[in-house]
Write a protein that holds these residues in place. Structure first.
Motif, PDB file in Angstrom:
ATOM      1  N   SER A 178      39.942 -29.322 -50.927  1.00 11.35           N
ATOM      2  CA  SER A 178      39.851 -29.976 -52.226  1.00 11.35           C
ATOM      3  C   SER A 178      40.637 -29.212 -53.293  1.00 11.35           C
ATOM      4  O   SER A 178      41.023 -28.049 -53.096  1.00 11.35           O
ATOM      5  CB  SER A 178      38.381 -30.091 -52.642  1.00 11.35           C
ATOM      6  OG  SER A 178      38.256 -30.568 -53.958  1.00 11.35           O
ATOM      7  N   GLN A 193      32.643 -27.475 -49.366  1.00 10.32           N
ATOM      8  CA  GLN A 193      33.340 -27.649 -48.090  1.00 10.32           C
ATOM      9  C   GLN A 193      33.123 -26.444 -47.175  1.00 10.32           C
ATOM     10  O   GLN A 193      32.874 -26.606 -45.968  1.00 10.32           O
ATOM     11  CB  GLN A 193      34.841 -27.853 -48.342  1.00 10.32           C
ATOM     12  CG  GLN A 193      35.181 -29.189 -48.957  1.00 10.32           C
ATOM     13  CD  GLN A 193      36.663 -29.307 -49.294  1.00 10.32           C
ATOM     14  OE1 GLN A 193      37.242 -28.410 -49.924  1.00 10.32           O
ATOM     15  NE2 GLN A 193      37.287 -30.398 -48.867  1.00 10.32           N
ATOM     16  N   THR A 248      34.218 -38.797 -45.605  1.00  7.14           N
ATOM     17  CA  THR A 248      33.048 -37.985 -46.006  1.00  7.14           C
ATOM     18  C   THR A 248      31.860 -38.364 -45.119  1.00  7.14           C
ATOM     19  O   THR A 248      32.015 -39.058 -44.120  1.00  7.14           O
ATOM     20  CB  THR A 248      32.719 -38.209 -47.485  1.00  7.14           C
ATOM     21  OG1 THR A 248      32.488 -39.604 -47.714  1.00  7.14           O
ATOM     22  CG2 THR A 248      33.882 -37.760 -48.375  1.00  7.14           C
TER      23      THR A 248
END
Length: 523
Positions: free
Chosen positions: A431, A440, A407
């Protein structure tokens, strides 16, 4: 095309007509100006060339009465910082949600005294040519949607007609017309037996008059605008988005809309970032480092100064930093001026990329729209297209990036923030929750749009995606340290077109402040 662009420059000064409001009359007075009845098909190409270059907010020393400082004041010192794409190494008011009357007026004046007149002259010169008019309708929507999403209500239906008072249109009315124009343009271009718009072919720096490419561009723009209104009118957004995808949108990098530069019509971003003291932001450092993103070295340079503690590292400048503490240019990363952004006459300008369309389709799927694919597949294809667009061609590297589980990273100067925790807290790898999937998509679209900051800023406001660090300081307590919502109207407009501006504030639905949300920004 080069010879024709030069030819366009030689006669560009002829394409100046009355501007939007009364004060523009004085700005644009030219005894050599052609009148509209003197325009004919032979002038359509040169006028269109001017409308394209001015319509993307670029300017050239080769064009009479302008220079690339227009881009610096109107874009680099506004949307480029609002979106946290770049940060200035000096105390710029707009980097802290402040206002500078001179900077914002530069963009407004150039739009209404150069871009819009060229567009209107092209319409006049292209009368009777259905395909040319359809392309012009698409470009009109592109120009005006970017501009209204900066300010809110603006002159649209009466733009360019002159007069002592020129009315502003509501965003809702403009967007209604945008969709009407794009729908009609797709119908016209889709039914055409021609492959090229002849009068534009040698002057069109985007697609050389290619009808199919313009049709895809128009439909991709329609999809973008459908998402823009999705929170204010979900039903209409769905209808427009599905119609756009069904008609055919950009699907590969061969569809990308680049403005092909020349030594006369060059890339302003290259020069402004090189000479005006702009640096990579802490936000970009956090995302690109955290994701081990191969685009970082394509876009930015490591610190080069031998005396810097950070020599050889990629270091981002927090937005708002220049307004609070002394800056040291030797400690921050600038743009990659060795390869990618080395030459303003060879680096083409990103106008609209196919990767954005994939990300838009992916988000549409999450909204329940029929987008011709799954959200995951479209998201991953958007990433692949963006990486390939910037020269990342190793498939194993692309696959590894898409599967990445890291991340955001704490940037080098993260300790300056009250909370240094990276806002980007989701990986690249798809995800399992819709909330994370939306974030995202927002992050990868944000990266994929670089350096087209106007669209990035609009998308940040629409999605309210929490992907940026707060400003270190703010000059407007009503906005705080978050994202600027709009640019405020010009004092000169109040003094010369006051009734219309006051009516526009009523259409805005709030005070003429940077904290007032636009019509489509309801969340």
């Amino acid at each position: 095309m080069k010879n024709n662009i030069v030819k366009f420059l030689a006669i560009a000064f002829l394409f100046q007509i009355t501007g939007c409001t009364s004060d523009f009359n004085e700005v644009n007075t030219n005894p050599n100006t052609l009148t509209s009845d003197q325009l004919n098909a032979t002038m359509a190409g040169p006028a269109f060339a001017n409308a394209l270059y001015k319509g993307i907010g670029n300017a050239s020393w080769s064009l009479p009465g302008d220079d690339y400082g227009t881009y610096g004041l109107a874009t680099a010192l506004h949307s480029m910082m609002f979106a946290h794409y770049m940060a200035p190494g000096w105390a710029a008011a707009t980097d802290a949600n402040g206002v500078n009357d001179g900077w914002r007026s530069r963009g407004w004046l150039r739009f209404y005294t150069l871009a819009v007149p060229s567009l209107l002259n092209t319409y006049k010169a292209a009368e009777g040519n259905a395909e040319a008019l359809a392309v012009l309708d698409i470009w009109k929507v592109y120009m005006f949607h970017r501009f209204t999403d900066e300010w809110g209500p603006i002159p649209y239906t009466q733009a360019g007609i002159g007069g002592k008072s020129v009315a502003y249109d509501s965003q809702e009315a403009m967007y209604t017309d945008f969709f009407k124009l794009l729908d009609a343009a797709n119908t016209t271009l889709g039914a055409s037996s021609a492959t090229t718009v002849g009068v534009f072919k040698d002057y069109d720096a985007l697609y050389s008059g290619n009808i199919e490419q313009w049709r895809k561009f128009g439909n991709s723009l329609r999809l973008r605008l459908a998402l823009r209104i999705s929170d204010i009118d979900a039903a209409k957004a769905k209808t427009q988005a599905e119609a756009a995808v069904s008609a055919g949108v950009m699907v590969s990098n061969s569809d990308n809309a680049y403005y092909k530069v020349t030594s006369d019509t060059y890339n302003n971003f290259v020069d402004i970032m090189k000479y005006w003291g702009f640096y990579m932001t802490a936000d970009m450092e956090s995302m690109l480092k955290g994701y081990n993103d191969p685009r970082m070295a394509k876009w930015f340079s490591p610190v080069l100064d031998n005396t810097s503690t950070y020599k050889g590292q990629f270091v981002g400048l927090p937005n708002g930093m220049g307004a609070t503490i002394p800056w040291q240019s030797k400690d921050f990363s600038g743009t990659n001026q060795v390869t990618t952004f080395s030459d303003n006459a060879t680096k083409n300008i990103e106008v609209m990329m196919a990767s954005e369309t994939d990300f838009n389709r992916a988000e549409g799927v999450l909204k329940g729209w029929s987008m011709g694919g799954t959200a995951k597949a479209l998201y991953e294809d958007g990433i692949r297209l963006s990486l390939q667009q910037w020269g990342v061609t190793d498939e194993s590297q692309i696959t590894a990036y898409i599967a990445g589980t890291t991340t955001g990273a704490v940037p080098t100067f993260g300790s300056l923030y009250t909370d240094s925790t990276p806002p980007v807290n989701v990986p690249v790898a798809w995800s399992g929750t819709v909330a994370n999937q939306k974030k995202q998509i927002a992050i990868q679209k944000y990266l994929g749009l670089f350096p087209e900051s106007w669209e990035a800023w609009s998308d940040l406001r629409r999605t309210d995606a929490n992907i940026l660090y707060p400003l270190l300081t703010t000059e407007d307590a009503t906005i705080g340290k978050g994202v600027m919502k709009r640019i405020t109207y010009l004092p000169n407009e109040y003094s010369t077109n006051g009734d219309a501006v006051n009516a526009a504030v009523q259409l805005l639905g709030g005070a003429d402040k940077g904290s007032t949300k636009l019509w489509w920004d309801v969340n």
